[in-house]
Scaffold this motif. Structure first.
Motif, PDB file in Angstrom:
ATOM      1  N   THR A   4       0.111  -1.108   0.142  1.00 19.81           N
ATOM      2  CA  THR A   4       0.043   0.173  -0.410  1.00 19.81           C
ATOM      3  C   THR A   4       0.783   0.954  -0.218  1.00 19.81           C
ATOM      4  O   THR A   4       1.058   2.354  -0.750  1.00 19.81           O
ATOM      5  N   ASP A   5       2.490   1.443   0.927  1.00 16.27           N
ATOM      6  CA  ASP A   5       2.624   2.673   0.884  1.00 16.27           C
ATOM      7  C   ASP A   5       3.248   3.027  -0.890  1.00 16.27           C
ATOM      8  O   ASP A   5       3.579   3.382  -0.526  1.00 16.27           O
ATOM      9  N   LYS A   6       4.110   2.152  -1.087  1.00 17.95           N
ATOM     10  CA  LYS A   6       4.400   2.122  -2.234  1.00 17.95           C
ATOM     11  C   LYS A   6       3.465   1.878  -3.608  1.00 17.95           C
ATOM     12  O   LYS A   6       4.024   2.299  -4.494  1.00 17.95           O
ATOM     13  N   LEU A   9      -0.770  -1.815  -4.049  1.00 17.12           N
ATOM     14  CA  LEU A   9      -2.380  -1.357  -3.864  1.00 17.12           C
ATOM     15  C   LEU A   9      -3.253  -0.540  -2.518  1.00 17.12           C
ATOM     16  O   LEU A   9      -2.523   0.692  -2.591  1.00 17.12           O
ATOM     17  N   ALA A  10      -4.446  -0.445  -3.008  1.00 15.38           N
ATOM     18  CA  ALA A  10      -5.325   0.689  -2.465  1.00 15.38           C
ATOM     19  C   ALA A  10      -5.330   0.552  -1.287  1.00 15.38           C
ATOM     20  O   ALA A  10      -5.514  -0.103  -0.352  1.00 15.38           O
ATOM     21  N   PRO A  11      -5.312   1.794  -0.231  1.00 11.82           N
ATOM     22  CA  PRO A  11      -5.804   1.722   1.295  1.00 11.82           C
ATOM     23  C   PRO A  11      -6.836   1.643   1.053  1.00 11.82           C
ATOM     24  O   PRO A  11      -8.024   1.959   0.506  1.00 11.82           O
ATOM     25  N   LYS A 164      -9.167   6.431  -8.204  1.00 13.28           N
ATOM     26  CA  LYS A 164      -9.124   5.712  -6.728  1.00 13.28           C
ATOM     27  C   LYS A 164      -8.239   5.801  -6.216  1.00 13.28           C
ATOM     28  O   LYS A 164      -7.035   5.317  -6.076  1.00 13.28           O
ATOM     29  N   ASP A 165      -8.377   6.231  -4.990  1.00  7.99           N
ATOM     30  CA  ASP A 165      -7.452   6.630  -3.986  1.00  7.99           C
ATOM     31  C   ASP A 165      -7.997   5.764  -2.736  1.00  7.99           C
ATOM     32  O   ASP A 165      -7.109   5.585  -1.151  1.00  7.99           O
ATOM     33  N   LYS A 166      -9.280   4.851  -3.014  1.00  7.26           N
ATOM     34  CA  LYS A 166      -8.679   3.674  -1.351  1.00  7.26           C
ATOM     35  C   LYS A 166     -10.391   2.595  -1.812  1.00  7.26           C
ATOM     36  O   LYS A 166     -10.624   2.424  -2.594  1.00  7.26           O
ATOM     37  N   ALA A 167     -10.031   1.853  -1.454  1.00  6.66           N
ATOM     38  CA  ALA A 167     -10.978   0.960  -0.978  1.00  6.66           C
ATOM     39  C   ALA A 167     -11.483   0.631  -0.219  1.00  6.66           C
ATOM     40  O   ALA A 167     -11.346   1.357   1.304  1.00  6.66           O
ATOM     41  N   VAL A 168     -13.168   0.353  -0.166  1.00  3.61           N
ATOM     42  CA  VAL A 168     -14.178   0.141   1.359  1.00  3.61           C
ATOM     43  C   VAL A 168     -14.660  -1.376   1.717  1.00  3.61           C
ATOM     44  O   VAL A 168     -14.893  -1.784   1.047  1.00  3.61           O
TER      45      VAL A 168
END
Length: 181
Positions: A4-6, A9-11, A164-168
């Motif tokens: 995620t940090d790299k 993957l989406a946070p 896409k900035d995140k996943a829920v």
């Protein structure tokens, strides 16, 4: 966290909701040698929980951000029930399963990818091999003791995509409490 940090993957943001009472639901040995909840007993228990789907809809409205969503149910019947209830609430949803012919499934996939409806619901069909990076929300109503199944489901929404900035992750199965983030 490293992926995620790299930016691979989406946070993810995780939200819990009503979970089924699994007390007394037996486990069954799988072909892999591991054990998980007996599918028939699990399906029956969740299908009998009439409050669960209402809470799922409320949580999606509150936290799902009107985003492209996939949902996992323990049975085809539960998936179809959720779809009916989402549609009755004015939220576009479709069911998909492995008993449909391939042409029909491809039509449904294409419709979801194009944004023609918000929620694509199944039992197990999308667990592995499904690749739709725009999908950013997961409704998980399928309790599992399998860490691999849990990670595979979560992975469906964690792919990155432009815009896409995140996943829920909406957990109505208790899987985050069972397996961790």
């Amino acid at each position: 966290n490293q992926l995620t940090d790299k930016g691979y993957l989406a946070p993810a943001k995780y939200y819990g909701g009503t979970k089924p009472n699994l007390k007394g639901v037996k486990s069954r040995r799988l072909n892999t040698g591991a054990s998980d909840y007996d599918p028939t007993a699990l399906s029956t228990r969740i299908e009998e929980d009439t409050n669960l789907v209402g809470d799922i809809i409320e949580n999606w409205i509150k936290y799902g951000e009107n985003s492209q969503t996939i949902a996992f149910s323990p049975s085809i019947n539960h998936s179809k029930t959720m779809v009916r209830m989402f549609n009755a609430a004015g939220i576009s949803a479709e069911h998909i399963d492995g008993y449909m012919d391939e042409e029909e499934r491809e039509f449904i996939y294409a419709g979801h990818d194009a944004g023609e409806f918000k929620i694509l619901s199944c039992s197990r069909l999308l667990n592995t091999g499904y690749d739709a990076p725009k999908v950013s929300c997961l409704i998980d109503c399928f309790p599992t003791k399998s860490l691999i199944s849990f990670v595979q489901r979560a992975g469906r929404i964690m792919r990155t995509a432009e815009g896409k900035d995140k996943a829920v992750y909406l957990d109505h199965a208790g899987n985050v409490a069972r397996h961790g983030f």
